[in-house]
Design a protein around this motif. Structure first.
Motif, PDB file in Angstrom:
ATOM      1  N   MET A 184       0.832  -1.210   0.000  1.00 17.45           N
ATOM      2  CA  MET A 184       0.000   0.000   0.000  1.00 17.45           C
ATOM      3  C   MET A 184       0.860   1.251   0.000  1.00 17.45           C
ATOM      4  O   MET A 184       1.988   1.253   0.501  1.00 17.45           O
ATOM      5  N   ASP A 185       0.308   2.311  -0.543  1.00 15.53           N
ATOM      6  CA  ASP A 185       1.002   3.590  -0.596  1.00 15.53           C
ATOM      7  C   ASP A 185      -0.053   4.673  -0.428  1.00 15.53           C
ATOM      8  O   ASP A 185      -0.803   4.931  -1.370  1.00 15.53           O
ATOM      9  N   ASP A 186      -0.154   5.231   0.762  1.00 18.47           N
ATOM     10  CA  ASP A 186      -1.078   6.328   0.993  1.00 18.47           C
ATOM     11  C   ASP A 186      -2.514   5.992   0.549  1.00 18.47           C
ATOM     12  O   ASP A 186      -3.155   6.749  -0.182  1.00 18.47           O
ATOM     13  N   GLY A 187      -3.009   4.828   0.974  1.00 18.02           N
ATOM     14  CA  GLY A 187      -4.386   4.441   0.647  1.00 18.02           C
ATOM     15  C   GLY A 187      -4.544   3.801  -0.722  1.00 18.02           C
ATOM     16  O   GLY A 187      -5.599   3.277  -1.061  1.00 18.02           O
ATOM     17  N   HIS A 188      -3.479   3.854  -1.546  1.00 22.44           N
ATOM     18  CA  HIS A 188      -3.526   3.225  -2.865  1.00 22.44           C
ATOM     19  C   HIS A 188      -2.821   1.872  -2.801  1.00 22.44           C
ATOM     20  O   HIS A 188      -1.841   1.711  -2.080  1.00 22.44           O
ATOM     21  N   CYS A 189      -3.309   0.952  -3.605  1.00 20.77           N
ATOM     22  CA  CYS A 189      -2.668  -0.361  -3.675  1.00 20.77           C
ATOM     23  C   CYS A 189      -1.546  -0.279  -4.717  1.00 20.77           C
ATOM     24  O   CYS A 189      -1.820  -0.131  -5.905  1.00 20.77           O
ATOM     25  N   ARG A 190      -0.308  -0.363  -4.238  1.00 24.32           N
ATOM     26  CA  ARG A 190       0.831  -0.282  -5.175  1.00 24.32           C
ATOM     27  C   ARG A 190       0.998  -1.612  -5.920  1.00 24.32           C
ATOM     28  O   ARG A 190       1.255  -1.653  -7.106  1.00 24.32           O
ATOM     29  N   ASP A 191       0.841  -2.717  -5.176  1.00 25.61           N
ATOM     30  CA  ASP A 191       0.976  -4.028  -5.819  1.00 25.61           C
ATOM     31  C   ASP A 191       0.110  -5.045  -5.076  1.00 25.61           C
ATOM     32  O   ASP A 191      -0.170  -4.869  -3.880  1.00 25.61           O
ATOM     33  N   ALA A 192      -0.318  -6.078  -5.789  1.00 29.33           N
ATOM     34  CA  ALA A 192      -1.178  -7.096  -5.181  1.00 29.33           C
ATOM     35  C   ALA A 192      -0.811  -8.468  -5.716  1.00 29.33           C
ATOM     36  O   ALA A 192      -0.519  -8.613  -6.902  1.00 29.33           O
ATOM     37  N   ALA A 193      -0.788  -9.441  -4.814  1.00 31.47           N
ATOM     38  CA  ALA A 193      -0.640 -10.850  -5.235  1.00 31.47           C
ATOM     39  C   ALA A 193      -1.796 -11.616  -4.601  1.00 31.47           C
ATOM     40  O   ALA A 193      -2.016 -11.531  -3.389  1.00 31.47           O
ATOM     41  N   ILE A 194      -2.562 -12.307  -5.437  1.00 26.69           N
ATOM     42  CA  ILE A 194      -3.739 -13.033  -4.938  1.00 26.69           C
ATOM     43  C   ILE A 194      -3.717 -14.451  -5.509  1.00 26.69           C
ATOM     44  O   ILE A 194      -3.684 -14.636  -6.737  1.00 26.69           O
ATOM     45  N   TYR A 195      -3.713 -15.433  -4.617  1.00 24.66           N
ATOM     46  CA  TYR A 195      -3.793 -16.845  -5.025  1.00 24.66           C
ATOM     47  C   TYR A 195      -4.992 -17.496  -4.344  1.00 24.66           C
ATOM     48  O   TYR A 195      -5.312 -17.173  -3.195  1.00 24.66           O
ATOM     49  N   LEU A 196      -5.620 -18.422  -5.069  1.00 23.67           N
ATOM     50  CA  LEU A 196      -6.783 -19.149  -4.549  1.00 23.67           C
ATOM     51  C   LEU A 196      -6.392 -20.609  -4.369  1.00 23.67           C
ATOM     52  O   LEU A 196      -5.757 -21.203  -5.248  1.00 23.67           O
ATOM     53  N   GLY A 197      -6.789 -21.188  -3.233  1.00 21.64           N
ATOM     54  CA  GLY A 197      -6.431 -22.579  -2.951  1.00 21.64           C
ATOM     55  C   GLY A 197      -7.638 -23.499  -3.022  1.00 21.64           C
ATOM     56  O   GLY A 197      -8.779 -23.081  -2.789  1.00 21.64           O
ATOM     57  N   CYS A 198      -7.405 -24.759  -3.369  1.00 22.22           N
ATOM     58  CA  CYS A 198      -8.433 -25.825  -3.416  1.00 22.22           C
ATOM     59  C   CYS A 198      -9.469 -25.598  -4.514  1.00 22.22           C
ATOM     60  O   CYS A 198     -10.535 -26.209  -4.469  1.00 22.22           O
ATOM     61  N   VAL A 199      -9.201 -24.698  -5.440  1.00 26.88           N
ATOM     62  CA  VAL A 199     -10.162 -24.455  -6.523  1.00 26.88           C
ATOM     63  C   VAL A 199      -9.495 -24.649  -7.883  1.00 26.88           C
ATOM     64  O   VAL A 199      -9.874 -24.017  -8.871  1.00 26.88           O
ATOM     65  N   GLY A 200      -8.518 -25.525  -7.939  1.00 22.93           N
ATOM     66  CA  GLY A 200      -7.806 -25.837  -9.173  1.00 22.93           C
ATOM     67  C   GLY A 200      -6.807 -26.940  -8.879  1.00 22.93           C
ATOM     68  O   GLY A 200      -6.632 -27.331  -7.721  1.00 22.93           O
ATOM     69  N   LEU A 201      -6.139 -27.420  -9.912  1.00 25.77           N
ATOM     70  CA  LEU A 201      -5.181 -28.517  -9.705  1.00 25.77           C
ATOM     71  C   LEU A 201      -3.911 -28.043  -9.008  1.00 25.77           C
ATOM     72  O   LEU A 201      -3.204 -28.818  -8.384  1.00 25.77           O
ATOM     73  N   THR A 202      -3.621 -26.749  -9.158  1.00 25.48           N
ATOM     74  CA  THR A 202      -2.557 -26.099  -8.395  1.00 25.48           C
ATOM     75  C   THR A 202      -3.169 -24.780  -7.903  1.00 25.48           C
ATOM     76  O   THR A 202      -4.257 -24.408  -8.364  1.00 25.48           O
ATOM     77  N   PRO A 203      -2.502 -24.069  -6.993  1.00 26.83           N
ATOM     78  CA  PRO A 203      -3.054 -22.769  -6.595  1.00 26.83           C
ATOM     79  C   PRO A 203      -3.284 -21.884  -7.816  1.00 26.83           C
ATOM     80  O   PRO A 203      -2.461 -21.834  -8.728  1.00 26.83           O
ATOM     81  N   VAL A 204      -4.428 -21.211  -7.826  1.00 24.88           N
ATOM     82  CA  VAL A 204      -4.818 -20.403  -8.993  1.00 24.88           C
ATOM     83  C   VAL A 204      -4.426 -18.951  -8.741  1.00 24.88           C
ATOM     84  O   VAL A 204      -4.852 -18.351  -7.741  1.00 24.88           O
ATOM     85  N   ARG A 205      -3.629 -18.386  -9.625  1.00 25.74           N
ATOM     86  CA  ARG A 205      -3.296 -16.961  -9.494  1.00 25.74           C
ATOM     87  C   ARG A 205      -4.436 -16.142 -10.083  1.00 25.74           C
ATOM     88  O   ARG A 205      -4.798 -16.307 -11.264  1.00 25.74           O
ATOM     89  N   ALA A 206      -5.003 -15.247  -9.279  1.00 22.91           N
ATOM     90  CA  ALA A 206      -6.138 -14.439  -9.744  1.00 22.91           C
ATOM     91  C   ALA A 206      -5.583 -13.138 -10.333  1.00 22.91           C
ATOM     92  O   ALA A 206      -5.678 -12.064  -9.725  1.00 22.91           O
ATOM     93  N   THR A 207      -5.008 -13.246 -11.524  1.00 20.32           N
ATOM     94  CA  THR A 207      -4.311 -12.090 -12.111  1.00 20.32           C
ATOM     95  C   THR A 207      -5.273 -10.930 -12.417  1.00 20.32           C
ATOM     96  O   THR A 207      -4.916  -9.769 -12.237  1.00 20.32           O
TER      97      THR A 207
END
Ligand SMILES: Cc1cc2nc3c(=O)[nH]c(=O)nc-3n(C[C@H](O)[C@H](O)[C@H](O)COP(=O)(O)OP(=O)(O)OC[C@H]3O[C@@H](n4cnc5c(N)ncnc54)[C@H](O)[C@@H]3O)c2cc1C
Length: 278
Positions: A184-207
């Motif tokens: 985060m940077d002053d209320g703004h999201c500078r970068d995000a990494a989001i992965y979902l588990g158990c909903v695919g054959l490997t962890p799913v990156r929610a790009t």
């Protein structure tokens, strides 16, 4: 020994995946090579801005480690794995090597800058976790190769993460899980990494969900768009844990909560979370 005994030999770490599989006759190795006798393979230490885990480090040791408090999402994961008995025996190295699509570690560690160090008679190599797991229950490990260390870079200041899973009860794998790391940077999201588990054959990156947040103020509208995108990215199989639609709904609820916790942690707030149990 793995090299000498050939492809029919398997390494034994905490035995919390391998022994159940052997009981069910899904695995039938001719030899077990017990890693529990190898010295100095269970440790958690900081090397500058990297936290290093020995492969035989138990989930419970990670849950109770002060060093790990520098990366709260890692604590969230370790503290929520199954029950005390499993956490006292199961290891981080065994979990990553097993690459179980329902396991908690890979989903969590993929949101961070994580490397897997491997050793074999041919020497050492270090790979990003993204390149280590290739499919469900499948990694790049050769039969005579072991995970020798897991290396996690401590996220920068103003970064916060959260791992949340929905479980039917403590000693079972999650029905669905999400891992979020936000800078985060002053209320703004500078970068995000989001992965979902158990909903695919490997962890799913929610790009697409990450893209909805990146560079934006963390407004309810943006969060709603990110959650919708994550729901669309989930590709769950129906099973005894629920229908595919049910699991997609779990992703929605978990991700809303995880984004909230991650952003508060990024602001320096100390937030404790636990998984959600049915
Ligand atoms: C009742 C129950 C509930 C569970 N619930 C959860 C859960 O909610 N979430 C979760 O994440 N996990 C869960 N687990 C699994 C647990 O986390 C295990 O600890 C983990 O999956 C495997 O670790 P282990 O040390 O027990 O590995 P083992 O079972 O000993 O080994 C697993 C596999 O990895 C290989 N291996 C082990 N160590 C290495 C190494 N260093 N290098 C290369 N290969 C290696 C073995 O040869 C084997 O193929 C559960 C287990 C049980 C029994």
């Amino acid at each position: 020994m793995l090299g000498q005994l050939g492809g029919e030999a398997r390494a034994l770490a905490g035995g919390q995946s391998l022994i159940p599989l052997m009981k069910l006759r899904f695995a039938n190795p001719a030899h077990l090579v017990d890693l529990n006798f190898i010295k100095d393979t269970s440790y958690i230490r900081a090397e500058g801005d990297v936290v290093c885990f020995g492969p035989m480090t138990r989930h419970a040791e990670i849950e109770n480690s002060d060093v790990v408090m520098r990366v709260p999402i890692v604590h969230d994961c370790a503290a929520g794995i199954a029950d005390v008995q499993v956490r006292n025996r199961g290891t981080i190295g065994g979990s990553v090597a097993e690459a179980d699509p329902s396991g908690d570690w890979a989903t969590t560690l993929l949101t961070l800058d994580t490397e897997v160090r491997c050793v074999s008679p041919r020497g050492e190599r270090t790979l990003p976790l993204q390149n280590f797991i290739t499919d469900a229950y499948t990694t790049v490990l050769a039969p005579d190769e072991l995970v020798s260390e897991i290396r996690v870079k401590v996220p920068s200041k103003n970064s916060g993460g959260c791992y949340l899973a929905f479980k039917r009860c403590a000693p079972v794998y999650a029905s669905a899980a999400v891992a979020v790391q936000l800078s985060m940077d002053d209320g703004h999201c500078r970068d995000a990494a989001i992965y979902l588990g158990c909903v695919g054959l490997t962890p799913v990156r929610a790009t697409a969900a990450e893209a909805e947040l990146r560079g934006q103020p963390l407004s309810p509208d943006k969060i709603a768009k990110a959650v919708d995108a994550a729901r669309a990215a989930a590709d769950p199989q129906p099973d005894m844990r629920g229908s595919a639609d049910y699991k997609r709904s779990l992703v929605v609820g978990l991700l809303k909560r995880a984004i909230d916790v991650a952003s508060r942690r990024a602001r320096g707030e100390r937030v404790e979370v636990s998984h959600i149990y049915a």
